[in-house]
Design an enzyme around this catalytic site. Sequence first.
Site, PDB file in Angstrom:
ATOM      1  N   LYS A 123      -7.079  -5.483  11.469  1.00  0.00           N
ATOM      2  CA  LYS A 123      -7.679  -4.168  11.231  1.00  0.00           C
ATOM      3  C   LYS A 123      -8.647  -3.780  12.346  1.00  0.00           C
ATOM      4  O   LYS A 123      -8.768  -2.594  12.696  1.00  0.00           O
ATOM      5  CB  LYS A 123      -8.408  -4.161   9.889  1.00  0.00           C
ATOM      6  CG  LYS A 123      -9.007  -2.807   9.526  1.00  0.00           C
ATOM      7  CD  LYS A 123      -9.701  -2.859   8.181  1.00  0.00           C
ATOM      8  CE  LYS A 123     -10.411  -1.553   7.868  1.00  0.00           C
ATOM      9  NZ  LYS A 123     -11.109  -1.599   6.562  1.00  0.00           N
ATOM     10  N   GLU A 182       0.865  -1.184   0.000  1.00  0.00           N
ATOM     11  CA  GLU A 182       0.000   0.000   0.000  1.00  0.00           C
ATOM     12  C   GLU A 182       0.904   1.237   0.000  1.00  0.00           C
ATOM     13  O   GLU A 182       1.197   1.801   1.053  1.00  0.00           O
ATOM     14  CB  GLU A 182      -0.917  -0.011   1.234  1.00  0.00           C
ATOM     15  CG  GLU A 182      -1.839  -1.221   1.266  1.00  0.00           C
ATOM     16  CD  GLU A 182      -2.608  -1.360   2.574  1.00  0.00           C
ATOM     17  OE1 GLU A 182      -3.694  -1.938   2.540  1.00  0.00           O
ATOM     18  OE2 GLU A 182      -2.112  -0.886   3.630  1.00  0.00           O
ATOM     19  N   ASP A 216     -15.533  -6.208   9.485  1.00  0.00           N
ATOM     20  CA  ASP A 216     -16.581  -5.287   9.070  1.00  0.00           C
ATOM     21  C   ASP A 216     -17.961  -5.942   9.144  1.00  0.00           C
ATOM     22  O   ASP A 216     -18.894  -5.392   9.746  1.00  0.00           O
ATOM     23  CB  ASP A 216     -16.300  -4.757   7.663  1.00  0.00           C
ATOM     24  CG  ASP A 216     -15.887  -5.856   6.693  1.00  0.00           C
ATOM     25  OD1 ASP A 216     -15.911  -7.047   7.068  1.00  0.00           O
ATOM     26  OD2 ASP A 216     -15.532  -5.523   5.547  1.00  0.00           O
ATOM     27  N   ASP A 270     -10.473   2.791   3.752  1.00  0.00           N
ATOM     28  CA  ASP A 270      -9.182   2.163   3.498  1.00  0.00           C
ATOM     29  C   ASP A 270      -8.254   3.174   2.840  1.00  0.00           C
ATOM     30  O   ASP A 270      -8.700   4.182   2.267  1.00  0.00           O
ATOM     31  CB  ASP A 270      -9.359   0.945   2.596  1.00  0.00           C
ATOM     32  CG  ASP A 270     -10.016  -0.221   3.316  1.00  0.00           C
ATOM     33  OD1 ASP A 270     -10.030  -0.214   4.564  1.00  0.00           O
ATOM     34  OD2 ASP A 270     -10.522  -1.134   2.636  1.00  0.00           O
ATOM     35  N   ASP A 303      -0.191   0.418  10.532  1.00  0.00           N
ATOM     36  CA  ASP A 303       0.190  -0.838  11.171  1.00  0.00           C
ATOM     37  C   ASP A 303       1.515  -1.367  10.632  1.00  0.00           C
ATOM     38  O   ASP A 303       1.996  -2.402  11.095  1.00  0.00           O
ATOM     39  CB  ASP A 303      -0.910  -1.891  10.981  1.00  0.00           C
ATOM     40  CG  ASP A 303      -1.824  -1.975  12.187  1.00  0.00           C
ATOM     41  OD1 ASP A 303      -1.668  -1.150  13.106  1.00  0.00           O
ATOM     42  OD2 ASP A 303      -2.697  -2.869  12.231  1.00  0.00           O
TER      43      ASP A 303
END
Length: 778
Positions: free
Chosen positions: A298, A132, A492, A322, A163
């Site tokens: 997460k 990412e 989620d 995100d 993280d």
Amino acid sequence: MLLLVLVLDDAAMAKSAMKLPLQERVPLRRTAWKLADLAVLSLLLALLARRAASLLAASGTGVNAAAPSSCTWCWLAALVCEAWFTVVWLINVNAKWNPVRFDTHPERLAERTDVELPAVDMFVTTADPKLEPPIVTVNTVLSLLALDYPVARKKLACYVSDDGCSPVTCFALREAAEFAKLWVPFCKRHGVSVRAPFVYFSTGAPERGDGEFQRDWTAMKSEYEKLASRIENADEESLLRRGDGEFAEFVGAERRDHPTIIKVLWDNGKGKAGDGDGTPSLIYISREKSPRQQHHFKAGAMNVLTRVSAVLTNAPIMLNVDCDMFANNAQVALHAMCLLLGFDDEVHSGFVQAPQKFYGALKDDPFGNQLEVIYELGFGIAGLQGMFYGGTGCFHRRKVIYGVPPESTTDVQPTRMRGSPSYKELQKMFGSSTEFIESARSIISGEMFATAPAVDLSSRVEEAKQVSNCSYEAGTNWGQEVGWVYGSMTEDILTGQRIHAAGWRSALLNPNPPAFLGAAPTGGPASLTQYKRWATGLLEIIVSRNNPILLSISKHLEFRQCLGYLVIDVWPLRAPFELCYALLGPYCLLSNQSFLPKASEPGFIIPLALFLIYNVYNFLEYKECRLSVRAWWNNLRMQRIVSSSAWLLAFLTVVLKTLGLSETVFEVTRKDVDGDAAGDDVDPGRFTFDSSPVFVPPTALTILNLVAIAVGAWRVVVAGAGGGAGVGEFVCCGSLVLCFWPFVRGLVGGKGSYGIPWSVKIKAGLLVAAFVHFSTRS
């Protein structure tokens, strides 16, 4: 007199404006689709009835009445699988039966003198700077900082959870904070529509006659290019060697073992007039990690963000996205407020979820992960207890995340969160931090529109570090009744189920243009990794005490909403049934038997009609979403591939975890700022492979069906020994070969990542040899 009339007219108009709804719930007609749903259901029931009757007749006479050469156990296996397919169809029909949409009117917010907009804390999560890239996160953050919102400087704050504990990510955000002081005023001064710079500058300068705008645009583009260059050229080692000590906290820090790092990169309460005026605060957080403590992926990061933001700004509304999901609609927060504030009872909007949509997506969705048709299902779910929480693009009420139930629900055992809980009760729920408990008390008491007093955010960093320690949650209800729920990789869905089970409802946010846009993974490994992670988490929910059926029985999860959750929760459970059904065709061709009626038999019309009508139904769903024939076919074949690979391995993973033989591992999917993670590949839409076990089952199925077709054709054409397997078995095997065509290409003509590795071929070949041996012996 005339003046009095004008005053009265103005008053009447103002009163009328106050009565105009902020949102409207619009039912969607679906009559033709309902008839088609019932037609497919009728054919499924007819197929079950005929198969059951044939098996009963065979057991009564000792002869298989279905066909002289058919396999009785094959028909029994087919009956079980078809019964499962019927159940899956029923729960899907339930989810589609009552679709609604919500129309929002943000322009009416300014006209409503009775409505004050609450503050919003915005959360961005990232976990790996390599998968990412920081420039992706930076663009998302900049799009959020520039949102249209009254008094945004005081009412918006952005928190980024890293993280990966990367100094490069922290450096990128610090640079972004400086750039935002130019970018945010530029966007608001010129009414920029899409406020992620990489998208805005990718299309060239808008054609305007305003010379000032052209100069501003050119200067801003130059500043962004400098920003992107600094971020992309940043090196972790050189940052750690810097003499100013800014990144000293990262020295010696390991990704899974380091203390909490919190940096206030921009505090809007400390800036001078004109210095980034209107730019919301930006805070960087890398929570404490220890190899001796569970960090809960997460969900753990989101709970730390919730606590840290409560200590610093404590906004009653929280938005989470995100790192690749930038705000595509500058008024998205205003649209969300129309739903959060527009109902007579707040129970109807415990959270507001926007569907996931993608930018720069490959044409015709070659990897079946753009989910456009699946998200159309959201309109049906919205007509029940509300849209699922999708993990990104969601506005939450902070008190709902804290476990506060709606006032309209009645429990047999009153919850501690009702009324005014005592300090000890709050300490048991939320932990030992006095600052956090006081902030929670103000949220629970319903202070929706109170603006937190202006404070120096840096002065509260130590309190924020306390609530982000690894051990803070020990002995509390975090991860259970409070915050994001632990126990599943799909935190989620699990968290959304908890909220709905408490009695809250949710609303679907679907403005035009779309609220948020993200990056869809490309290539075989990335796509299947994402599906495997989702399926693993969903099955973890099914086998836990958070099963939606149990929540429907014991709590306030409505029965039809429970069935709605099962639509996606049963994804991994579909794998063994679909695999079994896929193996029946090859088995019958290899053993010269049948599990389907012959073309000459009256019962043949039932599976033929079902096959045709279902595929036409599915095709028309894609056409209604304005998708191409190729997109329909790509999604159809990817469903077969995903079921036999990602879903199957997820099923086995959770079985092994349940038996205590394995642990689940969170796998991050690659994201890229240009929407093309395939990089310099000649054909980014072509399936790629690696040596992952996820490719073994579909490779084996591909080889097996090719072998079965060859053996069956040889038996009919050369040996003249037909009469067992019929046209139905050939159609089943042939359709699977077409669905697995990327694997055929990978077996015979692929080179490099386009070819299936020999380790996968050998494992698949051994499985095929064992199955062929079993089939021919039987």
